[in-house]
Scaffold this motif. Structure first.
Motif, short mmCIF file in Angstrom:
data_model
loop_
_atom_site.label_atom_id
_atom_site.label_comp_id
_atom_site.label_asym_id
_atom_site.label_seq_id
_atom_site.Cartn_x
_atom_site.Cartn_y
_atom_site.Cartn_z
N GLY A 218 0.83 -1.20 0.00
CA GLY A 218 0.00 0.00 0.00
C GLY A 218 0.86 1.25 0.00
O GLY A 218 1.82 1.35 0.77
N GLU A 219 0.50 2.20 -0.85
CA GLU A 219 1.27 3.44 -0.90
C GLU A 219 1.14 4.27 0.37
O GLU A 219 1.99 5.12 0.64
N SER A 220 0.11 4.03 1.16
CA SER A 220 -0.10 4.77 2.41
C SER A 220 0.07 3.88 3.63
O SER A 220 -0.51 4.13 4.69
N ASP A 221 0.90 2.85 3.49
CA ASP A 221 1.15 1.93 4.61
C ASP A 221 1.81 2.69 5.76
O ASP A 221 2.90 3.25 5.60
N GLU A 222 1.14 2.70 6.89
CA GLU A 222 1.62 3.44 8.05
C GLU A 222 2.50 2.60 8.97
O GLU A 222 3.15 3.13 9.88
N THR A 223 2.53 1.30 8.75
CA THR A 223 3.27 0.39 9.61
C THR A 223 4.58 -0.06 8.97
O THR A 223 5.63 -0.07 9.62
N VAL A 224 4.51 -0.48 7.73
CA VAL A 224 5.70 -0.86 6.96
C VAL A 224 5.76 0.08 5.76
O VAL A 224 4.95 -0.03 4.84
N ARG A 225 6.69 0.99 5.78
CA ARG A 225 6.74 2.04 4.76
C ARG A 225 6.98 1.46 3.38
O ARG A 225 7.57 0.40 3.22
N ILE A 226 6.54 2.19 2.39
CA ILE A 226 6.65 1.76 1.00
C ILE A 226 8.11 1.56 0.59
O ILE A 226 8.41 0.80 -0.34
N ASP A 227 9.04 2.20 1.30
CA ASP A 227 10.46 2.01 1.02
C ASP A 227 10.87 0.55 1.16
O ASP A 227 11.78 0.08 0.47
N ASP A 228 10.21 -0.18 2.08
CA ASP A 228 10.52 -1.60 2.24
C ASP A 228 10.20 -2.37 0.96
O ASP A 228 10.98 -3.23 0.52
N ALA A 229 9.06 -2.07 0.36
CA ALA A 229 8.69 -2.74 -0.89
C ALA A 229 9.70 -2.42 -1.99
O ALA A 229 10.09 -3.30 -2.77
N ARG A 230 10.13 -1.18 -2.05
CA ARG A 230 11.10 -0.79 -3.07
C ARG A 230 12.45 -1.46 -2.84
O ARG A 230 13.13 -1.86 -3.79
N ARG A 231 12.84 -1.59 -1.58
CA ARG A 231 14.11 -2.28 -1.27
C ARG A 231 14.05 -3.74 -1.71
O ARG A 231 15.00 -4.27 -2.29
N LEU A 232 12.93 -4.39 -1.42
CA LEU A 232 12.78 -5.78 -1.83
C LEU A 232 12.81 -5.91 -3.36
O LEU A 232 13.47 -6.79 -3.91
N PHE A 233 12.10 -5.02 -4.03
CA PHE A 233 12.03 -5.07 -5.49
C PHE A 233 13.41 -4.81 -6.11
O PHE A 233 13.81 -5.47 -7.07
#
Length: 281
Positions: A218-233
């Motif tokens: 989610g782009e508005s994830d308040e618990t796990v920031r979107i930066d985590d998704a980008r790091r994984l990708f």
């Protein structure tokens, strides 16, 4: 085609040998799914939380075998709905959780489904996404991975004061925002992280993963920031796809008790089904 589901409950031995892993399988009546999706809950999560039963039902109605389960040390008691076993929660470890995900995969091999699937996919939410990734990177039986709102690291999510408490042999208390319970995490949790740096390195696992992988966040994830998704990708190879859900929170706008799907959850679900169907073909 039938819209009735065949549900089967089962129980496995937990990693510690003291408490069981309880699970449930859903399959469309009369169907023989070729893909089994194992849904892994996260920190302070459980199989009956919020959208998990709806997600499992939706996947089964689309023709997949859906498997949900409770980690033996997730803090939920025998009723499956209340955090009445916080003594178990205090003794949780990541390596224990990984062993239990593997045990569920073993159970699929051993026949907990009416028909053996051709493919096994792990779907993990939040911390469960990281643990699903770690298992997938080490188990050749896994054919695909889906992570929803996954964390990109394990050790970096704790404060210096929390780490200091564990290193002194103390228990750290974490508040559950929903129930307002103080949930204990014993020093064995941190000792497990320190003892297994390579095994619990999430981005290193992402780098070595070769199977198809859908990263939903989610782009508005308040618990796990979107930066985590980008790091994984960024850590993953060309096998990974990144699906960002506009306006979606950590739980895609849903709460517990569950009151029905939101638009954000529907978008995450449809992206997941579309990806699974491509994997199936």
């Amino acid at each position: 085609m039938s819209t009735s589901l065949v549900r089967a409950r089962w129980q496995l031995g937990g990693a510690s040998g003291r408490f069981p892993v309880r699970g449930e399988s859903r399959v469309l009546e009369g169907a023989a799914p070729t893909v089994a999706v194992v849904i892994c809950h996260g920190f302070k999560g459980f199989s009956q939380w919020g959208f998990f039963p709806s997600l499992a039902r939706g996947l089964a109605l689309r023709g997949f075998a859906a498997i949900t389960f409770d980690q033996s040390h997730n803090g939920v008691g025998d009723d499956g709905v209340d955090f009445s076993a916080l003594d178990r929660f205090a003794d949780q470890t990541h390596t224990g959780n990984l062993a239990e995900i593997k045990a569920v995969v073993d159970a699929i091999d051993d026949g907990i489904l009416p028909d053996p699937p051709e493919s096994i996919v792990l779907l993990g939410h939040s911390r469960g996404g990281a643990e699903a990734l770690l298992v997938a990177a080490a188990d050749r039986r896994i054919d695909g991975l889906i992570t929803w709102s996954a964390i990109a690291s394990i050790e970096g999510r704790w404060s210096e004061s929390q780490v200091a408490q564990w290193e002194r042999g103390e228990t750290v208390l974490v508040e559950n925002a929903r129930t307002h319970q103080q949930m204990p995490i014993g020093p064995g949790y941190w000792a497990d992280i320190v003892a297994n740096p390579r095994r619990l390195n999430v981005t290193a696992a992402a780098e070595k993963l070769t199977m198809p992988w859908l990263i939903v966040h989610g782009e508005s994830d308040e618990t796990v920031r979107i930066d985590d998704a980008r790091r994984l990708f960024q850590s993953a190879g060309t096998n990974a796809e990144l699906c960002l859900i506009e306006g979606a929170s950590h739980t895609y706008g849903t709460t517990h008790p569950y009151s029905g799907p939101t638009d954000e959850l529907k978008r995450a679900f449809e992206a997941t089904v579309e990806w699974l169907k491509r994997l199936e073909s």
